[in-house]
Design a protein around this motif. Structure first.
Motif, short mmCIF file in Angstrom:
data_model
loop_
_atom_site.label_atom_id
_atom_site.label_comp_id
_atom_site.label_asym_id
_atom_site.label_seq_id
_atom_site.Cartn_x
_atom_site.Cartn_y
_atom_site.Cartn_z
N LEU A 13 0.88 -1.44 0.10
CA LEU A 13 -0.01 0.13 -0.06
C LEU A 13 0.97 1.20 0.15
CD1 LEU A 13 -2.78 -0.81 2.64
CD2 LEU A 13 -3.14 -0.81 0.20
N ILE A 14 1.87 1.44 0.81
CA ILE A 14 2.52 2.49 1.12
C ILE A 14 4.03 2.17 1.41
CG2 ILE A 14 2.88 4.55 2.45
CD1 ILE A 14 -0.15 4.39 3.19
N ASP A 15 4.70 2.72 0.43
CA ASP A 15 6.28 2.79 0.68
C ASP A 15 6.61 3.86 1.39
OD1 ASP A 15 8.87 2.70 0.37
OD2 ASP A 15 8.70 3.14 -1.86
N ILE A 16 7.19 3.73 2.58
CA ILE A 16 7.71 4.85 3.65
C ILE A 16 9.11 4.99 3.46
CG2 ILE A 16 7.72 5.67 5.80
CD1 ILE A 16 5.20 3.65 6.53
N ASP A 17 9.68 5.95 2.91
CA ASP A 17 11.02 6.37 2.76
C ASP A 17 11.28 7.22 4.33
OD1 ASP A 17 11.53 5.05 0.44
OD2 ASP A 17 10.69 7.10 -0.37
N ILE A 18 12.21 6.94 4.88
CA ILE A 18 12.78 7.35 5.87
C ILE A 18 14.40 7.89 6.04
CG2 ILE A 18 13.29 7.19 8.47
CD1 ILE A 18 11.04 5.02 8.80
N LEU A 19 14.38 9.29 6.44
CA LEU A 19 15.61 9.86 6.23
C LEU A 19 15.92 10.70 7.67
CD1 LEU A 19 18.05 10.81 4.97
CD2 LEU A 19 16.70 12.93 4.09
N VAL A 20 16.88 9.86 8.02
CA VAL A 20 17.22 10.81 9.63
C VAL A 20 18.48 11.68 9.39
CG1 VAL A 20 18.00 10.35 11.95
CG2 VAL A 20 16.58 8.61 10.71
N GLU A 21 18.27 13.02 9.73
CA GLU A 21 19.11 14.05 9.21
C GLU A 21 20.02 14.15 10.47
OE1 GLU A 21 17.08 16.45 5.84
OE2 GLU A 21 16.91 17.30 7.75
N THR A 22 19.71 13.77 11.59
CA THR A 22 20.51 14.35 12.86
C THR A 22 20.67 13.14 13.86
OG1 THR A 22 18.41 14.99 14.05
CG2 THR A 22 19.49 17.07 12.99
N ASP A 23 21.64 13.08 14.71
CA ASP A 23 22.05 12.01 15.50
C ASP A 23 21.33 11.74 16.71
OD1 ASP A 23 24.21 11.53 13.81
OD2 ASP A 23 25.80 12.84 14.88
N ASP A 24 20.50 12.58 17.34
CA ASP A 24 19.64 12.64 18.15
C ASP A 24 18.41 11.75 18.14
OD1 ASP A 24 21.48 14.22 19.56
OD2 ASP A 24 20.15 16.23 19.17
N TRP A 25 18.27 11.43 17.07
CA TRP A 25 16.97 10.41 16.74
C TRP A 25 17.40 8.89 17.22
CZ3 TRP A 25 12.22 12.10 16.20
CH2 TRP A 25 11.81 13.26 15.80
N ALA A 26 16.54 8.33 17.19
CA ALA A 26 16.47 6.81 17.33
C ALA A 26 17.12 6.08 15.92
CB ALA A 26 15.31 6.06 17.74
N ASP A 27 17.60 4.81 15.95
CA ASP A 27 18.07 4.38 14.58
C ASP A 27 17.16 4.03 13.63
OD1 ASP A 27 17.19 1.28 14.92
OD2 ASP A 27 17.61 1.94 16.86
N GLU A 28 17.30 4.06 12.43
CA GLU A 28 16.20 4.29 11.54
C GLU A 28 15.33 3.00 11.58
OE1 GLU A 28 17.89 4.60 7.59
OE2 GLU A 28 18.99 6.52 8.01
N ALA A 29 15.73 1.99 12.04
CA ALA A 29 15.06 0.57 12.18
C ALA A 29 13.91 1.05 13.09
CB ALA A 29 15.76 -0.47 12.49
N SER A 30 14.29 1.63 14.32
CA SER A 30 13.24 2.00 15.35
C SER A 30 12.12 2.79 14.70
CB SER A 30 13.93 2.36 16.65
OG SER A 30 14.65 1.11 16.97
N LEU A 31 12.76 3.72 14.28
CA LEU A 31 11.69 4.87 13.47
C LEU A 31 10.69 4.24 12.38
CD1 LEU A 31 14.18 7.81 13.26
CD2 LEU A 31 12.17 7.54 14.89
N GLN A 32 11.48 3.18 11.56
CA GLN A 32 10.56 2.65 10.79
C GLN A 32 9.24 1.85 11.56
OE1 GLN A 32 12.43 -1.06 9.27
NE2 GLN A 32 11.52 -0.70 7.30
N VAL A 33 9.62 1.10 12.30
CA VAL A 33 8.78 0.35 13.05
C VAL A 33 7.63 1.21 13.75
CG1 VAL A 33 8.39 -1.01 15.31
CG2 VAL A 33 10.19 -1.52 13.75
#
Length: 177
Positions: A13-33
């Motif tokens: 249904l939806i392809d979600i592209d994730i871009l993390v621009e700063t280091d303070d965020w959780a890792d991409e896999a966690s944000l993806q979930v």
């Protein structure tokens, strides 16, 4: 950049592209979930059913970057928590096309609001992803009746995820846009 495909009954249904621009965020896999759960719950509550493949972009950035976007696009020279940039204008209830648009979220503002409003960070972040997604689907909160409709949908979607009503807990006005 991390991509995830949100599926219902095995259909993309939806392809979600994730871009993390700063280091303070959780890792991409966690944000993806987290993003996948938020978007899936929203789609289910909206009763989106089957739809053609669509794409959206989630950008996790900081206050400086979102302040610049907010100034450039909205003439507001201050950071905000979330900005949405629909690829195409649609009305609520219309089926989106192949590209939904972009959602940009600022880490410092999300964290500050979560602390001020005594919310769990992930709950507040999920709310802002849902809020941004609804904007991409044509919902808005400029007119009071539209704001009530959008907030009601947000409450239903978040309840589906066992997240408390964000407006009942809020001690400051919601600055989402």
């Amino acid at each position: 950049m991390l991509e995830t495909y949100l599926t219902l009954d095995g259909t993309i249904l939806i392809d979600i592209d994730i871009l993390v621009e700063t280091d303070d965020w959780a890792d991409e896999a966690s944000l993806q979930v987290l993003a996948k759960k938020a978007i899936a719950a929203a789609w289910q509550v909206l009763d989106g059913g089957q739809q053609p493949e669509s794409e959206l972009s989630l950008v996790f950035t900081d206050d400086a970057a979102i302040k610049e976007l907010n100034n450039d696009w909205r003439d507001k020279d201050k950071p905000t928590n979330v900005l949405s940039f629909p690829a195409f204008p649609i009305k609520p209830g219309q089926k989106p096309g192949p590209m939904l648009g972009d959602i940009v979220i600022a880490r410092e503002t999300v964290e500050r609001e979560a602390v001020e409003e005594q919310k769990l960070f992930d709950h507040h972040l999920t709310h802002l992803i849902v809020h941004g997604f609804l904007h991409l689907l044509g919902y808005d909160h400029i007119v009071e009746s539209e704001a009530e409709e959008m907030e009601d949908l947000e409450r239903k979607i978040l309840a589906h995820l066992a997240i408390p009503d964000p407006y009942a807990l809020s001690v400051t006005d919601d600055q989402s846009d």
